[in-house]
Design a protein around this motif. Sequence first.
Motif, mmCIF file in Angstrom:
data_model
loop_
_atom_site.group_PDB
_atom_site.id
_atom_site.type_symbol
_atom_site.label_atom_id
_atom_site.label_comp_id
_atom_site.label_asym_id
_atom_site.label_seq_id
_atom_site.Cartn_x
_atom_site.Cartn_y
_atom_site.Cartn_z
ATOM 1 N N SER A 1 0.817 -1.217 0.000
ATOM 2 C CA SER A 1 0.000 0.000 0.000
ATOM 3 C C SER A 1 0.852 1.270 0.000
ATOM 4 C CB SER A 1 -0.942 0.011 1.211
ATOM 5 O OG SER A 1 -1.933 -0.977 1.095
ATOM 6 N N SER A 2 1.834 1.310 0.870
ATOM 7 C CA SER A 2 2.685 2.505 0.971
ATOM 8 C C SER A 2 3.488 2.719 -0.309
ATOM 9 C CB SER A 2 3.641 2.371 2.159
ATOM 10 O OG SER A 2 2.934 2.317 3.368
ATOM 11 N N PHE A 3 3.954 1.638 -0.903
ATOM 12 C CA PHE A 3 4.724 1.712 -2.143
ATOM 13 C C PHE A 3 3.885 2.314 -3.272
ATOM 14 C CE2 PHE A 3 5.998 -0.614 -6.106
ATOM 15 C CZ PHE A 3 7.205 0.042 -6.312
ATOM 16 N N VAL A 4 2.653 1.825 -3.407
ATOM 17 C CA VAL A 4 1.777 2.313 -4.478
ATOM 18 C C VAL A 4 1.393 3.775 -4.238
ATOM 19 C CG1 VAL A 4 -0.452 1.991 -5.614
ATOM 20 C CG2 VAL A 4 0.913 0.002 -4.970
ATOM 21 N N ARG A 5 1.133 4.131 -2.993
ATOM 22 C CA ARG A 5 0.833 5.530 -2.679
ATOM 23 C C ARG A 5 2.010 6.431 -3.030
ATOM 24 N NH1 ARG A 5 -2.875 3.395 0.873
ATOM 25 N NH2 ARG A 5 -4.782 4.668 1.061
ATOM 26 N N LEU B 1 -10.912 -5.163 -10.244
ATOM 27 C CA LEU B 1 -11.657 -3.911 -10.254
ATOM 28 C C LEU B 1 -12.233 -3.602 -11.631
ATOM 29 C CD1 LEU B 1 -9.190 -1.727 -8.142
ATOM 30 C CD2 LEU B 1 -11.435 -2.556 -7.408
ATOM 31 N N ASP B 2 -11.911 -4.443 -12.610
ATOM 32 C CA ASP B 2 -12.348 -4.232 -13.990
ATOM 33 C C ASP B 2 -11.847 -2.882 -14.515
ATOM 34 O OD1 ASP B 2 -13.554 -5.019 -16.345
ATOM 35 O OD2 ASP B 2 -15.479 -4.094 -15.872
ATOM 36 N N ILE B 3 -10.587 -2.570 -14.183
ATOM 37 C CA ILE B 3 -9.927 -1.359 -14.670
ATOM 38 C C ILE B 3 -8.998 -1.745 -15.810
ATOM 39 C CG2 ILE B 3 -8.225 0.429 -14.094
ATOM 40 C CD1 ILE B 3 -9.351 0.494 -11.277
ATOM 41 N N GLN B 4 -9.025 -1.002 -16.885
ATOM 42 C CA GLN B 4 -8.167 -1.287 -18.035
ATOM 43 C C GLN B 4 -6.723 -1.443 -17.571
ATOM 44 O OE1 GLN B 4 -8.249 1.612 -21.193
ATOM 45 N NE2 GLN B 4 -6.409 0.818 -22.138
ATOM 46 N N TYR B 5 -6.091 -2.540 -17.985
ATOM 47 C CA TYR B 5 -4.743 -2.812 -17.500
ATOM 48 C C TYR B 5 -3.738 -1.809 -18.046
ATOM 49 C CZ TYR B 5 -0.416 -4.999 -16.188
ATOM 50 O OH TYR B 5 0.818 -5.220 -15.644
ATOM 51 N N ARG B 6 -2.952 -1.277 -17.152
ATOM 52 C CA ARG B 6 -1.787 -0.465 -17.490
ATOM 53 C C ARG B 6 -0.639 -0.890 -16.581
ATOM 54 N NH1 ARG B 6 -6.721 2.244 -16.816
ATOM 55 N NH2 ARG B 6 -6.151 4.428 -16.447
ATOM 56 N N TYR B 7 0.566 -0.794 -17.097
ATOM 57 C CA TYR B 7 1.726 -1.147 -16.296
ATOM 58 C C TYR B 7 1.850 -0.192 -15.103
ATOM 59 C CZ TYR B 7 3.334 -4.233 -20.029
ATOM 60 O OH TYR B 7 3.427 -5.250 -20.933
ATOM 61 N N PRO B 8 2.479 -0.631 -14.028
ATOM 62 C CA PRO B 8 2.668 0.252 -12.875
ATOM 63 C C PRO B 8 3.370 1.563 -13.244
ATOM 64 C CG PRO B 8 3.196 -2.000 -12.272
ATOM 65 C CD PRO B 8 2.976 -1.996 -13.754
ATOM 66 N N PHE C 1 5.782 -8.355 -8.423
ATOM 67 C CA PHE C 1 4.726 -7.458 -7.948
ATOM 68 C C PHE C 1 3.665 -7.239 -9.024
ATOM 69 C CE2 PHE C 1 3.320 -2.985 -8.219
ATOM 70 C CZ PHE C 1 2.534 -2.904 -7.072
ATOM 71 N N ARG C 2 4.124 -7.028 -10.247
ATOM 72 C CA ARG C 2 3.201 -6.776 -11.348
ATOM 73 C C ARG C 2 2.329 -8.002 -11.635
ATOM 74 N NH1 ARG C 2 6.771 -5.267 -15.120
ATOM 75 N NH2 ARG C 2 6.903 -7.331 -16.047
#
Length: 252
Positions: free
Chosen positions: A107-111, A226-233, A214-215
């Motif tokens: 969580s902290s990494f993504v934030r 979440l049914d969100i269009q996939y994009r790389y991190p 992680f990816r």
Amino acid sequence: HYHAVRQVIRKYNPKASDVIWFLELRNDWAVSTWSNRKGYLKSCIAWCIREGVFEGKNPYQNLKPIKKIAIDKIKPFSPEEISQILKAFDSNQFCHSSSSYKHSHYSSFVRFLFITGCRLGEATGLTWDCVDFNNKTIAIKQALGKDLSLGPNKTRKILKETKTGHVRYIPMNDELFSLLQKLSSSSKRKQNINCDCSFVFEGHRGRYIDIASFRRKVWKPILEGLDIQYRYPYQTRHTVLSAVTSTHGLLA
């Protein structure tokens, strides 16, 4: 590039005059990657011709990549998508109940990625000596990358200079300051926080975060769930840069 070309040659083991195998890779690689590697192969055969170990025309001389229809790969995440993603990480929404590796670990990494827009290697390579709580700044002076000196098939990572070769400083806003303070005060990190080799964002097994893992194991399942269009991190970086240049900003 030399390592990558050698790897693919080992995999397909083609004859020098055969280009069919390489043509078939056009749809697997980005156009720029295919073109760059074609250049290496063309140069290699040209050298063989000059040295008399290959006869005839260079089979890679006139190869042209198929022009692909441009797809908007640089599609920033919307504020709504960011909110959904962060909530999924925090709540382990798509993490198997029996898994010992919780999504909330990241969580902290993504934030951090969504706040700073740092490159992935810069974020995974961030060590505590780069964080200055007194002046509320973060020094981006290194990045985590492959140790190519060991060979093309090795996966060990080492700290290198940044992509630009320059050191830059990121000011910490209240959210970022609080996020890093919380990480620094955790019992797991207290004993190593003053060590230069201690990473700010650790993997499940300690040390650094392996982006490939992680990816595949965390990021992709969450976006799919979440049914969100996939994009790389890496699109977190484009998201921040787009917000900076927009009228309203990312959190407006």
